[in-house]
Design a protein around this motif. Structure first.
Motif, PDB file in Angstrom:
ATOM      1  N   ASN B  81      16.298  44.842 -71.288  1.00 32.06           N
ATOM      2  CA  ASN B  81      16.148  45.057 -72.722  1.00 32.06           C
ATOM      3  C   ASN B  81      17.215  46.042 -73.222  1.00 32.06           C
ATOM      4  OD1 ASN B  81      15.002  44.688 -75.173  1.00 32.06           O
ATOM      5  ND2 ASN B  81      13.087  45.767 -74.719  1.00 32.06           N
ATOM      6  N   GLU B  82      18.267  46.201 -72.422  1.00 29.30           N
ATOM      7  CA  GLU B  82      19.276  47.207 -72.759  1.00 29.30           C
ATOM      8  C   GLU B  82      20.158  46.744 -73.913  1.00 29.30           C
ATOM      9  OE1 GLU B  82      19.508  50.353 -71.023  1.00 29.30           O
ATOM     10  OE2 GLU B  82      17.545  49.481 -70.602  1.00 29.30           O
ATOM     11  N   LEU B  83      20.370  47.683 -74.820  1.00 32.41           N
ATOM     12  CA  LEU B  83      21.210  47.399 -75.981  1.00 32.41           C
ATOM     13  C   LEU B  83      22.629  47.026 -75.552  1.00 32.41           C
ATOM     14  CD1 LEU B  83      21.067  47.537 -79.068  1.00 32.41           C
ATOM     15  CD2 LEU B  83      22.016  49.839 -78.907  1.00 32.41           C
ATOM     16  N   SER B  84      23.112  47.735 -74.519  1.00 33.08           N
ATOM     17  CA  SER B  84      24.493  47.488 -74.078  1.00 33.08           C
ATOM     18  C   SER B  84      24.657  46.065 -73.547  1.00 33.08           C
ATOM     19  CB  SER B  84      24.884  48.506 -73.018  1.00 33.08           C
ATOM     20  OG  SER B  84      23.962  48.466 -71.953  1.00 33.08           O
ATOM     21  N   ASP B  85      23.630  45.606 -72.837  1.00 30.60           N
ATOM     22  CA  ASP B  85      23.705  44.250 -72.292  1.00 30.60           C
ATOM     23  C   ASP B  85      23.719  43.203 -73.406  1.00 30.60           C
ATOM     24  OD1 ASP B  85      23.830  45.056 -69.691  1.00 30.60           O
ATOM     25  OD2 ASP B  85      21.667  44.885 -69.315  1.00 30.60           O
TER      26      ASP B  85
END
Lengths: 678, 135
Positions: B81-85
């Motif tokens: 759920n990472e924003l960067s991903d």
């Protein structure tokens, strides 16, 4: 009336009485020696008494002088009027003499210096008596007690008698009034005694008193060496006492018709004697004063020399060509050379080669009258080692103001330098260690966060498997399961879902520290609007009312973090409401000093302030899950997110039911406010 | 492209149920995916991010750099759920970035939407909202 005042009055009365008595008695004695005119005598000590009293005790003693002079005269010759005139003259003489002496001859300190002694002679012994003589003889003449043709002769006697009083009696009284003890040692006392013996012997020889021996007509000047002796050896007080004794003996002898002044009529003899004594007194006192002056100067110089010698700082005196002329003990100690070794040598023997150019510069500044303060440099010792010194170089000026030498004070600052270096080294060391630790800490935090991320992430996959297999069992194999087995499976999926929620919360929490954030200007009103839009279903389900204040000042922050924080707070506000009550949430703002406060107020169950510490901690729950569902991460995320933006979060009770949460963020107007983002 | 056998099992199950006509090929790691894509060109790619050998993002980057695969529709299905991903994925041009749900019914629902995006199924209504929590 208090004691002090009584005391002062008593002392004034005493001074008045003593002055009056002394004046009267000495006046009567003096008048007995008046031969030419009963009121004009060649010996007039009262002038000295008046001057001394007025200078020592102040001008307010004048009535004593006036009364005593009046009584002495009225009981001698003349009328009330002439006595009054004479008394006025005598009083004025004292006042004028005292005032002039105060102004021009340093008053009671007139006999400290030869210069002021001569001034005293001029104003107190020559000018002031002229007033007395003029008024006194004038009164007698006008009252027909003296013949006008005799005026100048009587005036001269009067004037001379007063002048002698001012030069012989006044100095003795003033000098002996000084309360400083004499502090004569045995030798000095022996000297004074032997001088008195010689004085008496000489007097016997010259004046035939107090005992008569030898030839009768030796001239008085034989007494002069005695006065010189007193002046050189016995100080001012001893000298004045000697003058008084000599005067008394001389007058006595002259009255007995002895001595070199005992010629013609007795009045003439006494006058000549008085002139001689007055001049001798002034001269002897001047000698004594200059001896005293020189002694004091020598003492001061010796004191200064001792101070220089005992100083902890090395003091060197240089001639203007840079040659060492003086060198104190501390200099010897600091540099290792004795004074004999360096005197006459150039100062450059102390200066390391590479610093000689600086010395030349310093010297040229010095020659222009400049002083060089605390100039830090290095010097070479006799044994070749270097020493860190702080130098002060100042020009030494002669009496005419020209620079004649240079004085160099040097202090060993090696230890201080080392201490300073040590402080700098320790400080650098400390800074380096702090940096290292900070770096290590940062690495540790980073590792911990990526660990949390990995663990949490990897936990989710098996969890999904557990959940989804249970789902499949319930969906596709339900015919194989009885109701109890189905319920158990649902319990498993519930647990798995809760655990997934916890993991998601943990990830969200750790993400706040992991992800880089950008700080921008945000309009919280718009943001709240968006948040409420995404929460629409939740708000409708719980039939919640959300009131938002019309305008919010803009803040500095990160959109995502602020969204997360406000979402959690609004969600909590809706959620923690007892059954049967409809949630009402108020969102408002206040401008603080440099920040903006966003307040979220609810009508829920409230929070006991005792739980302040636990409230924002991760996985803390204040209520059992079956009352209010949740993971215990929401507020921890709020706190972390707000702090990441450089803000703070707090809570307090609401006015009515429920509680308030406060989010303080930097105001957008403040250009310099920056949130610590990573 | 999916390395977790359970996820492979449920995704396959859900897709076969939703669109029985679709041909499925599975690759268990990034290298296998690249191998497969070198040999043939599928019509759509469902890609996990956390993969052994080449990561999902590396595979995606490789796809985007390959002329033969221009315009290949890719949907990311990941547990991250990472924003960067998600940002990186969008930068590399994905049709959708989806987080794997915990329950099977949610997975079915999600894949239904993906197929709708790709035009393989008719469109659906909106997804359920996020949940917030409190201590």
């Amino acid at each position: 009336m208090d004691r002090g005042q009584t005391d002062r009055r008593f002392r004034l009365l005493l001074a008045l009485a003593l002055t009056a008595t002394g004046y009267f008695v000495s006046a009567k004695l003096g008048l007995r020696l008046a031969f030419q005119h009963p009121s004009a005598t060649p010996v007039w000590p009262p002038t000295g008494i008046a001057l001394a009293a007025l200078i020592l005790f102040g001008y307010r003693l004048w009535p004593a002088i006036f009364v005593a002079a009046f009584l002495a005269n009225i009981t001698t010759a003349g009328s009330v009027a002439t006595s009054f005139g004479i008394a006025v003259g005598n009083t004025l003489e004292g006042l004028i003499g005292a005032a002039l002496a105060q102004k021009f001859a340093r008053g009671p300190r007139a006999f400290d210096r030869p210069e002021t002694i001569f001034r005293w002679t001029l104003v107190a012994a020559m000018l002031a008596p002229a007033v007395s003589a003029t008024l006194g003889v004038g009164a007698l003449t006008l009252g027909h007690y003296a013949d006008a043709s005799e005026f100048w002769r009587i005036w001269r006697t009067w004037w001379l008698g007063d002048a002698a009083g001012a030069l012989i009696v006044a100095p003795t009284l003033i000098l002996w009034a000084d309360p400083t003890p004499l502090r004569w040692d045995r030798r000095r006392i022996a000297e004074a005694v032997s001088m008195t013996v010689v004085l008496l012997a000489t007097s016997g020889w010259v004046f035939g008193v107090p005992f008569r021996w030898g030839v009768r007509t030796y001239p008085l000047p034989f007494a002069l060496p005695l006065l010189a002796w007193a002046g050189f050896r016995l100080g001012r007080r001893g000298t004045s006492a000697g003058v008084i004794v000599l005067s008394a003996l001389a007058i006595w002898g002259t009255l007995e018709g002895q001595g070199s002044f005992a010629q013609r009529d007795r009045e003439e003899s006494l006058l000549l004697l008085q002139i001689f004594l007055a001049v001798s007194s002034a001269t002897a006192l001047a000698v004594a004063a200059s001896v005293q002056e020189r002694k004091e100067a020598e003492e001061a110089l010796a004191l200064l020399a001792a101070a220089v010698e005992s100083s902890d700082d090395a003091i060197i005196v240089l001639s203007l060509d840079g040659t060492i002329t003086r060198w104190n003990k501390a200099a010897e100690h600091l540099y290792g050379y004795s004074e004999e070794e360096v005197r006459g040598k150039p100062v450059t023997i102390l200066i390391p080669e590479d610093l000689r150019q600086d010395e030349v510069k310093n010297f040229s500044r010095l020659v222009h009258g400049e002083r060089i303060d605390h100039y830090e440099t290095r010097r070479r010792r006799k044994n070749g080692t270097l020493v860190e010194v702080s130098l002060t170089i100042s020009p030494v000026k002669g009496r005419d103001g020209r620079i004649v030498a240079a004085s160099k004070t040097s202090r060993d600052v090696t230890e201080r330098k080392h201490a300073q270096e040590e402080i700098i080294r320790l400080k650098e060391d400390l800074e380096r260690r702090v940096e290292e630790r900070t770096a290590r800490l940062r690495t540790a935090i980073g590792e911990l966060e990526s660990f949390t991320y990995t663990v949490a992430h990897d936990l989710r996959a098996p969890l999904r498997g557990i959940h989804q297999f249970c789902d499949l069992l319930l969906e596709e194999k339900s015919q194989l399961l009885d109701d109890e087995a189905k319920q158990w499976l649902r319990n498993v999926t519930d647990g798995a879902r809760r655990m997934d929620g916890l993991i998601e919360g943990l990830l969200a929490y750790s993400r706040i520290g992991r992800e880089e954030i950008s700080i921008t200007t945000i309009d919280p009103a718009l943001l709240v609007e968006e948040i409420l839009a995404t929460m629409k279903r939740e708000i409708e389900e719980r039939k919640a009312t959300i009131e938002v204040a019309p305008d919010f000042p803009r803040v500095r922050g990160n959109r995502l973090l602020l969204t997360q924080a406000l979402t959690n707070l609004i969600s909590n506000a809706i959620k923690f409401v007892p059954p049967g009550r409809l949630p009402v949430v108020r969102i408002s703002f206040a401008s603080l000093d440099r920040s903006v406060r966003i307040t979220i107020e609810d009508n829920g169950i409230g929070i006991d302030p005792r739980h302040r510490d636990r409230l924002f901690r991760i996985f803390e729950r204040l209520h059992p899950r079956d009352e209010f569902p949740g993971t215990g991460i929401g507020l921890a995320i709020v706190k972390k997110a707000v702090e990441q933006m450089g803000g703070t979060v707090d809570f307090g009770p609401a006015d009515g039911l429920g509680c308030r949460f406060f989010v303080d963020l930097p105001a957008a107007e403040q250009e310099d406010v920056r949130a610590p983002g990573r | 492209v999916e390395d977790n056998p359970n996820d492979v099992f449920f995704i396959e199950k859900a897709l076969r149920k939703l669109a029985p006509q679709v041909d499925l090929e599975f690759a268990a790691d990034g290298d296998a995916a690249v191998d497969f894509l070198t040999r043939s060109r599928p019509s759509h790619v469902l890609l996990d991010l956390k993969l052994p050998r080449k990561t999902g993002l590396e595979v995606l980057e490789w796809i985007r750099g390959r002329e033969e695969l221009v315009g290949l529709p890719v949907v990311i299905l990941t547990s991250s759920n990472e924003l960067s991903d998600s940002r990186r994925s969008h930068d590399l041009g994905v049709d959708s970035y989806r987080v794997k749900p915990v329950s099977y019914s949610e997975l079915v629902h999600l894949l239904q939407k993906v197929l709708a995006i790709w035009g393989l199924l008719p469109p659906l209504d909106s997804a359920p909202s996020t949940q917030a929590s409190r201590t």
